[in-house]
Design an enzyme around this catalytic site. Structure first.
Site, PDB file in Angstrom:
ATOM      1  N   SER A 152       0.818  -1.216   0.000  1.00  0.00           N
ATOM      2  CA  SER A 152       0.000   0.000   0.000  1.00  0.00           C
ATOM      3  C   SER A 152       0.855   1.271   0.000  1.00  0.00           C
ATOM      4  O   SER A 152       1.895   1.340   0.656  1.00  0.00           O
ATOM      5  CB  SER A 152      -0.903   0.000   1.231  1.00  0.00           C
ATOM      6  OG  SER A 152      -1.504   1.266   1.353  1.00  0.00           O
ATOM      7  N   LYS A 189     -13.832  -3.838   3.742  1.00  0.00           N
ATOM      8  CA  LYS A 189     -14.598  -2.604   3.508  1.00  0.00           C
ATOM      9  C   LYS A 189     -16.107  -2.762   3.764  1.00  0.00           C
ATOM     10  O   LYS A 189     -16.787  -1.791   4.056  1.00  0.00           O
ATOM     11  CB  LYS A 189     -14.392  -2.120   2.063  1.00  0.00           C
ATOM     12  CG  LYS A 189     -13.056  -1.452   1.842  1.00  0.00           C
ATOM     13  CD  LYS A 189     -12.852  -1.133   0.377  1.00  0.00           C
ATOM     14  CE  LYS A 189     -12.905   0.343   0.129  1.00  0.00           C
ATOM     15  NZ  LYS A 189     -12.471   0.715  -1.226  1.00  0.00           N
ATOM     16  N   ASP A 248     -13.957   7.305  -1.434  1.00  0.00           N
ATOM     17  CA  ASP A 248     -13.611   6.911  -2.815  1.00  0.00           C
ATOM     18  C   ASP A 248     -14.198   7.897  -3.829  1.00  0.00           C
ATOM     19  O   ASP A 248     -13.494   8.396  -4.705  1.00  0.00           O
ATOM     20  CB  ASP A 248     -14.144   5.508  -3.137  1.00  0.00           C
ATOM     21  CG  ASP A 248     -13.346   4.423  -2.449  1.00  0.00           C
ATOM     22  OD1 ASP A 248     -12.191   4.693  -2.077  1.00  0.00           O
ATOM     23  OD2 ASP A 248     -13.873   3.313  -2.277  1.00  0.00           O
ATOM     24  N   ALA A 302     -18.330  -2.460 -12.894  1.00  0.00           N
ATOM     25  CA  ALA A 302     -19.578  -2.352 -12.127  1.00  0.00           C
ATOM     26  C   ALA A 302     -19.378  -2.861 -10.705  1.00  0.00           C
ATOM     27  O   ALA A 302     -20.316  -3.307 -10.050  1.00  0.00           O
ATOM     28  CB  ALA A 302     -20.681  -3.142 -12.831  1.00  0.00           C
ATOM     29  N   THR A 312     -19.385  -8.496 -17.208  1.00  0.00           N
ATOM     30  CA  THR A 312     -20.584  -9.252 -16.833  1.00  0.00           C
ATOM     31  C   THR A 312     -21.781  -8.306 -16.924  1.00  0.00           C
ATOM     32  O   THR A 312     -21.944  -7.409 -16.091  1.00  0.00           O
ATOM     33  CB  THR A 312     -20.451  -9.792 -15.389  1.00  0.00           C
ATOM     34  OG1 THR A 312     -19.175 -10.425 -15.278  1.00  0.00           O
ATOM     35  CG2 THR A 312     -21.555 -10.751 -15.025  1.00  0.00           C
ATOM     36  N   TYR A 346      -3.405   3.051 -10.675  1.00  0.00           N
ATOM     37  CA  TYR A 346      -2.243   3.932 -10.523  1.00  0.00           C
ATOM     38  C   TYR A 346      -0.917   3.203 -10.697  1.00  0.00           C
ATOM     39  O   TYR A 346       0.143   3.830 -10.753  1.00  0.00           O
ATOM     40  CB  TYR A 346      -2.271   4.689  -9.186  1.00  0.00           C
ATOM     41  CG  TYR A 346      -2.318   3.801  -7.970  1.00  0.00           C
ATOM     42  CD1 TYR A 346      -3.529   3.493  -7.385  1.00  0.00           C
ATOM     43  CD2 TYR A 346      -1.157   3.280  -7.432  1.00  0.00           C
ATOM     44  CE1 TYR A 346      -3.589   2.670  -6.278  1.00  0.00           C
ATOM     45  CE2 TYR A 346      -1.202   2.455  -6.324  1.00  0.00           C
ATOM     46  CZ  TYR A 346      -2.427   2.153  -5.748  1.00  0.00           C
ATOM     47  OH  TYR A 346      -2.479   1.331  -4.656  1.00  0.00           O
TER      48      TYR A 346
HETATM   49  P1  ATR Z   1     -13.408  -2.742  -6.999  1.00  0.00           P
HETATM   50  O1  ATR Z   1     -13.851  -2.614  -5.577  1.00  0.00           O
HETATM   51  O2  ATR Z   1     -11.977  -2.355  -7.243  1.00  0.00           O
HETATM   52  O3  ATR Z   1     -14.354  -2.068  -7.947  1.00  0.00           O
HETATM   53  P2  ATR Z   1     -14.607  -5.274  -7.682  1.00  0.00           P
HETATM   54  O4  ATR Z   1     -15.830  -4.855  -6.940  1.00  0.00           O
HETATM   55  O5  ATR Z   1     -14.094  -6.657  -7.509  1.00  0.00           O
HETATM   56  O6  ATR Z   1     -13.387  -4.311  -7.331  1.00  0.00           O
HETATM   57  O7  ATR Z   1     -14.841  -4.991  -9.260  1.00  0.00           O
HETATM   58  C1  ATR Z   1     -13.894  -5.315 -10.217  1.00  0.00           C
HETATM   59  C2  ATR Z   1     -14.371  -4.845 -11.599  1.00  0.00           C
HETATM   60  O8  ATR Z   1     -13.343  -5.136 -12.558  1.00  0.00           O
HETATM   61  C3  ATR Z   1     -15.636  -5.551 -12.098  1.00  0.00           C
HETATM   62  O9  ATR Z   1     -16.394  -4.648 -12.877  1.00  0.00           O
HETATM   63  C4  ATR Z   1     -15.060  -6.670 -12.959  1.00  0.00           C
HETATM   64  O10 ATR Z   1     -15.921  -7.138 -13.991  1.00  0.00           O
HETATM   65  P3  ATR Z   1     -16.957  -8.369 -13.717  1.00  0.00           P
HETATM   66  O11 ATR Z   1     -18.102  -7.786 -12.971  1.00  0.00           O
HETATM   67  O12 ATR Z   1     -17.300  -8.863 -15.056  1.00  0.00           O
HETATM   68  O13 ATR Z   1     -16.172  -9.380 -12.886  1.00  0.00           O
HETATM   69  C5  ATR Z   1     -13.903  -5.956 -13.600  1.00  0.00           C
HETATM   70  N1  ATR Z   1     -12.865  -6.881 -14.090  1.00  0.00           N
HETATM   71  C6  ATR Z   1     -11.936  -7.551 -13.347  1.00  0.00           C
HETATM   72  N2  ATR Z   1     -11.145  -8.299 -14.159  1.00  0.00           N
HETATM   73  C7  ATR Z   1     -11.574  -8.080 -15.435  1.00  0.00           C
HETATM   74  C8  ATR Z   1     -11.158  -8.554 -16.724  1.00  0.00           C
HETATM   75  N3  ATR Z   1     -10.129  -9.397 -16.859  1.00  0.00           N
HETATM   76  N4  ATR Z   1     -11.829  -8.109 -17.817  1.00  0.00           N
HETATM   77  C9  ATR Z   1     -12.863  -7.247 -17.690  1.00  0.00           C
HETATM   78  N5  ATR Z   1     -13.308  -6.766 -16.500  1.00  0.00           N
HETATM   79  C10 ATR Z   1     -12.675  -7.175 -15.385  1.00  0.00           C
END
Ligand code: ATR
Length: 288
Positions: free
Chosen positions: A20, A71, A107, A132, A157, A228
């Site tokens: 971090s 969280k 955030d 999402a 998704t 980042y």
């Molecule tokens: P955060 O709190 O950082 O938003 P999260 O709630 O786990 O983390 O969300 C991760 C996001 O990255 C989701 O929108 C995820 O898409 P899915 O809902 O389809 O899982 C997206 N994501 C992660 N890996 C991905 C990949 N290889 N290709 C496209 N989208 C990805």
């Protein structure tokens, strides 16, 4: 910092936390302000959360940040929550007010502050949000509050994109909220003013991937990647090659932290512009 005097203690809890950048930001912030305070990181397992929070009260830890995976679970231990945290059902900042734990989520506001510092106006703009998950939710709610006119949630998704767009519509019925997949088959790219990547794509180890193709957007498009590390993701490289203005996630990271400081220590110390610029310079040495 005078180590002989009692210090105010702040920290981050999560798992993992070893990489971090929060200690770099907060400890440099304390140094800049000449505050006798210190910020630690603690790797905490789920089952340890209860005992840790009890200890924080006894030790009079003034405030702490919360990251993955706590969280959401932290909500069970709070005495009070901000409106933002209540809506998002996720907390990244906690203030210990004489043993009462108050939860906040910085955030979204950190993201908005970063746009302000870049002098980017978002009122009445058309925004494309990629992702999402939790970050997309926090950012889209903040943008809605700031008065954007149209938002599209695009996600791998599609069911999650639909669910997030419905949640935003319920809270802000006046905003036009659409959903799409990452191929953007239903999105008029030319009309988009700002793209925000809130997916994990582009982060280590997937540094050679971009969540979308950068074809067909207007020249004036701004591309913001909340990732980042690396500083210049594949998405930002593609956007730059098309001549778009780009912003990386360092700005949001610092502003989130300054918003946490504002919650813990009040507004007067958080000279956002001045402290942001100084901390950014220090932080860029830590991120490739
Ligand atoms: P955060 O709190 O950082 O938003 P999260 O709630 O786990 O983390 O969300 C991760 C996001 O990255 C989701 O929108 C995820 O898409 P899915 O809902 O389809 O899982 C997206 N994501 C992660 N890996 C991905 C990949 N290889 N290709 C496209 N989208 C990805």
């Amino acid at each position: 910092m005078d180590i002989m005097k009692n210090k105010d203690i702040y920290c981050l809890i999560g798992d993992p936390v070893s990489k971090s950048l929060s200690p770099v930001i907060h400890n440099n912030y304390f140094k800049l302000l000449g505050k006798n305070s210190i910020y630690f990181t603690f790797n905490i397992k789920d089952k340890e959360l209860d005992i840790i929070l009890k200890s924080f009260k006894i030790l009079d830890i003034k405030g702490f940040n919360v990251t993955i995976p706590h969280k959401i679970r932290i909500l069970d231990y709070l005495d009070e929550m901000s409106e933002e945290a209540e809506i998002l059902r996720a907390v990244n900042t906690v203030k210990n007010q004489k043993g009462r734990l108050i939860g906040y989520n910085t955030d979204g506001i950190g993201f908005i502050k970063s746009l302000e510092l870049e002098e980017i106006q978002i009122k009445d703009k058309n925004i494309l949000i990629l992702g999402a998950g939790g970050a997309a939710y926090a950012i889209s709610i903040s943008l809605a509050k700031e008065g954007v006119s149209k938002m599209t949630i695009a996600n791998r998704t599609i069911s999650k994109a639909i669910s997030l767009s419905e949640r935003i519509t319920r809270l802000f019925p006046e905003i036009d909220v659409q959903y799409d997949g990452l191929k953007l088959e239903n999105t008029n790219r030319e009309k988009v003013d700002l793209v925000i990547n809130c997916t994990a794509v582009g982060m280590y180890p997937n540094i050679d991937e971009s969540p979308i193709e950068m074809e067909g957007f207007s020249k004036d498009l701004i591309v913001y990647d909340i990732v980042y590390k690396p500083r210049k993701t594949k998405l930002l490289q593609l956007a730059e090659s098309k001549g778009h203005h780009t912003i990386n996630g360092i700005s949001m990271l610092i502003n989130q932290a300054l918003c946490s400081q504002e919650i813990w220590n009040g507004k007067k110390d958080c000279n956002f512009v001045q402290n942001y610029t100084k901390i950014r310079r220090i932080l860029e040495e830590h991120v490739e």
